[in-house]
Design a protein around this motif. Structure first.
Motif, PDB file in Angstrom:
ATOM      1  N   ILE A 139     -21.755   6.898  -6.726  1.00  0.00           N
ATOM      2  CA  ILE A 139     -21.087   5.600  -6.593  1.00  0.00           C
ATOM      3  C   ILE A 139     -20.887   4.983  -7.973  1.00  0.00           C
ATOM      4  O   ILE A 139     -21.832   4.870  -8.754  1.00  0.00           O
ATOM      5  N   GLN A 140     -19.660   4.574  -8.256  1.00  0.00           N
ATOM      6  CA  GLN A 140     -19.370   3.936  -9.530  1.00  0.00           C
ATOM      7  C   GLN A 140     -19.922   2.514  -9.524  1.00  0.00           C
ATOM      8  O   GLN A 140     -19.611   1.734  -8.633  1.00  0.00           O
ATOM      9  N   SER A 141     -20.736   2.202 -10.507  1.00  0.00           N
ATOM     10  CA  SER A 141     -21.341   0.878 -10.640  1.00  0.00           C
ATOM     11  C   SER A 141     -21.954   0.403  -9.317  1.00  0.00           C
ATOM     12  O   SER A 141     -21.455  -0.542  -8.695  1.00  0.00           O
ATOM     13  N   PRO A 142     -23.022   1.051  -8.870  1.00  0.00           N
ATOM     14  CA  PRO A 142     -23.637   0.649  -7.593  1.00  0.00           C
ATOM     15  C   PRO A 142     -24.009  -0.832  -7.597  1.00  0.00           C
ATOM     16  O   PRO A 142     -24.495  -1.351  -8.595  1.00  0.00           O
ATOM     17  N   PRO A 143     -23.777  -1.528  -6.490  1.00  0.00           N
ATOM     18  CA  PRO A 143     -24.113  -2.957  -6.421  1.00  0.00           C
ATOM     19  C   PRO A 143     -25.624  -3.169  -6.477  1.00  0.00           C
ATOM     20  O   PRO A 143     -26.416  -2.265  -6.214  1.00  0.00           O
ATOM     21  N   SER A 144     -26.001  -4.393  -6.810  1.00  0.00           N
ATOM     22  CA  SER A 144     -27.424  -4.717  -6.972  1.00  0.00           C
ATOM     23  C   SER A 144     -28.214  -4.495  -5.686  1.00  0.00           C
ATOM     24  O   SER A 144     -29.410  -4.233  -5.726  1.00  0.00           O
ATOM     25  N   GLN A 145     -27.548  -4.594  -4.541  1.00  0.00           N
ATOM     26  CA  GLN A 145     -28.253  -4.400  -3.266  1.00  0.00           C
ATOM     27  C   GLN A 145     -28.874  -3.005  -3.169  1.00  0.00           C
ATOM     28  O   GLN A 145     -29.866  -2.808  -2.465  1.00  0.00           O
ATOM     29  N   LEU A 146     -28.294  -2.032  -3.866  1.00  0.00           N
ATOM     30  CA  LEU A 146     -28.806  -0.663  -3.776  1.00  0.00           C
ATOM     31  C   LEU A 146     -29.942  -0.384  -4.755  1.00  0.00           C
ATOM     32  O   LEU A 146     -30.426   0.741  -4.841  1.00  0.00           O
ATOM     33  N   GLN A 147     -30.399  -1.414  -5.465  1.00  0.00           N
ATOM     34  CA  GLN A 147     -31.551  -1.218  -6.346  1.00  0.00           C
ATOM     35  C   GLN A 147     -32.813  -0.887  -5.546  1.00  0.00           C
ATOM     36  O   GLN A 147     -33.747  -0.282  -6.065  1.00  0.00           O
ATOM     37  N   SER A 148     -32.830  -1.305  -4.285  1.00  0.00           N
ATOM     38  CA  SER A 148     -33.995  -1.005  -3.442  1.00  0.00           C
ATOM     39  C   SER A 148     -34.070   0.475  -3.086  1.00  0.00           C
ATOM     40  O   SER A 148     -35.102   0.950  -2.629  1.00  0.00           O
ATOM     41  N   TRP A 149     -32.973   1.207  -3.293  1.00  0.00           N
ATOM     42  CA  TRP A 149     -32.974   2.636  -3.026  1.00  0.00           C
ATOM     43  C   TRP A 149     -33.702   3.301  -4.184  1.00  0.00           C
ATOM     44  O   TRP A 149     -33.118   3.606  -5.219  1.00  0.00           O
ATOM     45  N   GLY A 150     -34.990   3.528  -4.012  1.00  0.00           N
ATOM     46  CA  GLY A 150     -35.837   3.990  -5.107  1.00  0.00           C
ATOM     47  C   GLY A 150     -35.815   5.483  -5.324  1.00  0.00           C
ATOM     48  O   GLY A 150     -34.908   6.039  -5.928  1.00  0.00           O
ATOM     49  N   ASN A 151     -36.784   6.184  -4.781  1.00  0.00           N
ATOM     50  CA  ASN A 151     -36.839   7.636  -4.900  1.00  0.00           C
ATOM     51  C   ASN A 151     -37.360   8.192  -3.582  1.00  0.00           C
ATOM     52  O   ASN A 151     -37.669   7.438  -2.663  1.00  0.00           O
ATOM     53  N   THR A 152     -37.433   9.511  -3.491  1.00  0.00           N
ATOM     54  CA  THR A 152     -37.791  10.121  -2.204  1.00  0.00           C
ATOM     55  C   THR A 152     -39.247   9.902  -1.818  1.00  0.00           C
ATOM     56  O   THR A 152     -39.636  10.195  -0.694  1.00  0.00           O
TER      57      THR A 152
ATOM     58  N   LEU B 277     -23.698  -0.924   5.255  1.00  0.00           N
ATOM     59  CA  LEU B 277     -23.409  -1.483   3.924  1.00  0.00           C
ATOM     60  C   LEU B 277     -22.044  -2.149   3.980  1.00  0.00           C
ATOM     61  O   LEU B 277     -21.022  -1.588   3.597  1.00  0.00           O
ATOM     62  N   ARG B 278     -22.023  -3.361   4.466  1.00  0.00           N
ATOM     63  CA  ARG B 278     -20.765  -4.080   4.680  1.00  0.00           C
ATOM     64  C   ARG B 278     -20.339  -4.843   3.433  1.00  0.00           C
ATOM     65  O   ARG B 278     -21.145  -5.538   2.815  1.00  0.00           O
ATOM     66  N   GLY B 279     -19.068  -4.739   3.110  1.00  0.00           N
ATOM     67  CA  GLY B 279     -18.455  -5.594   2.104  1.00  0.00           C
ATOM     68  C   GLY B 279     -19.085  -5.578   0.729  1.00  0.00           C
ATOM     69  O   GLY B 279     -19.100  -6.594   0.049  1.00  0.00           O
ATOM     70  N   LEU B 280     -19.588  -4.432   0.300  1.00  0.00           N
ATOM     71  CA  LEU B 280     -20.211  -4.335  -1.026  1.00  0.00           C
ATOM     72  C   LEU B 280     -19.241  -3.799  -2.083  1.00  0.00           C
ATOM     73  O   LEU B 280     -19.621  -3.628  -3.231  1.00  0.00           O
ATOM     74  N   ARG B 281     -18.006  -3.515  -1.647  1.00  0.00           N
ATOM     75  CA  ARG B 281     -16.982  -2.950  -2.538  1.00  0.00           C
ATOM     76  C   ARG B 281     -17.476  -1.655  -3.183  1.00  0.00           C
ATOM     77  O   ARG B 281     -17.285  -1.416  -4.376  1.00  0.00           O
ATOM     78  N   LEU B 282     -18.124  -0.832  -2.385  1.00  0.00           N
ATOM     79  CA  LEU B 282     -18.639   0.449  -2.859  1.00  0.00           C
ATOM     80  C   LEU B 282     -17.481   1.364  -3.256  1.00  0.00           C
ATOM     81  O   LEU B 282     -16.608   1.659  -2.448  1.00  0.00           O
ATOM     82  N   ARG B 283     -17.513   1.817  -4.466  1.00  0.00           N
ATOM     83  CA  ARG B 283     -16.509   2.781  -4.932  1.00  0.00           C
ATOM     84  C   ARG B 283     -17.113   4.172  -4.779  1.00  0.00           C
ATOM     85  O   ARG B 283     -17.727   4.710  -5.686  1.00  0.00           O
ATOM     86  N   ALA B 284     -16.951   4.685  -3.582  1.00  0.00           N
ATOM     87  CA  ALA B 284     -17.628   5.936  -3.223  1.00  0.00           C
ATOM     88  C   ALA B 284     -16.661   6.843  -2.484  1.00  0.00           C
ATOM     89  O   ALA B 284     -15.534   6.461  -2.160  1.00  0.00           O
ATOM     90  N   ARG B 285     -17.109   8.042  -2.204  1.00  0.00           N
ATOM     91  CA  ARG B 285     -16.334   9.010  -1.430  1.00  0.00           C
ATOM     92  C   ARG B 285     -17.165   9.443  -0.228  1.00  0.00           C
ATOM     93  O   ARG B 285     -18.357   9.697  -0.346  1.00  0.00           O
ATOM     94  N   LEU B 286     -16.507   9.517   0.901  1.00  0.00           N
ATOM     95  CA  LEU B 286     -17.187   9.850   2.146  1.00  0.00           C
ATOM     96  C   LEU B 286     -17.754  11.268   2.106  1.00  0.00           C
ATOM     97  O   LEU B 286     -18.862  11.520   2.582  1.00  0.00           O
TER      98      LEU B 286
END
Length: 197
Positions: free
Chosen positions: A49-62, A91-100
């Motif tokens: 994901i290009q420039s992941p939003p701050s909400q995804l900072q909680s996604w830590g490690n495995t 993940l609603r309305g976070l403007r994620l620049r990602a690919r399915l």
């Protein structure tokens, strides 16, 4: 007698080596849990994901519990209903620049809900998308930049109740296979007109 005592440690060592040779799987590390594999799949997607939003900072490690990550919900799975797995990504309305197609749906086969509306998700539906998600009930991808045709394999999503694909860049006709989804109660596939924002 003394000779037997001196060789005894060697005999024990040889016996141990033979025992380990007979059971190599005893030396193998235990397989990772499905939840850990699913966490790894989400982290691999986050890395794309290009420039992941701050909400995804909680996604830590495995090693952290993904059930506490932003937008991730877990539930129980399997015949014994004791294995904890990821069941929802929202993940609603976070403007994620990602690919399915960068998301490993094969590992995430326990998903019942994918809610990614109003982002900037691009690309076509990955080939294995529909066949990898036998438990999916809600698919909400409206307001993205998904392109190409709706795959005919969508009829594999037998449990689908909600399908939201409006305001994307889809092409082609609506597949007749949608008619085989007997549990589908809500579907929206409205396409943008040229020049429409």
């Amino acid at each position: 007698m003394r000779l037997a005592m001196e060789t005894s440690p060697h005999l024990k060592l040889i016996s141990l080596a033979l025992l380990l040779a007979m059971f190599p799987q005893a030396m193998a590390a235990p397989p990772p849990s499905l939840l850990k594999e699913q966490a790894g799949a989400l982290l691999a997607w986050k890395a794309t994901i290009q420039s992941p939003p701050s909400q995804l900072q909680s996604w830590g490690n495995t090693t952290t519990r993904p059930c506490a990550w932003y937008g991730v919900k877990c539930g129980v799975h399997g015949a014994t209903h004791q294995e904890v797995v990821i069941t929802e990504i929202s993940l609603r309305g976070l403007r994620l620049r990602a690919r399915l197609e960068a998301l490993n749906f094969t590992v995430l086969h326990t998903l019942t809900s994918i809610r990614l509306p109003n982002n900037q998700i691009r690309g076509p539906f990955p080939p294995a998308f529909a066949s990898s998600l036998p438990n999916l009930r809600h698919l909400m991808l409206q307001g993205n930049k998904i392109s190409g045709e709706i795959p005919k394999q969508i009829d594999h999503l037998k449990g689908l109740v909600t399908l939201e694909l409006s305001y994307n860049h889809l092409s082609g006709s609506i597949p007749t296979e949608l008619g085989y989804l007997k549990k589908l109660t809500r579907a929206s596939i409205y396409r943008k007109r040229d020049g429409e924002m």
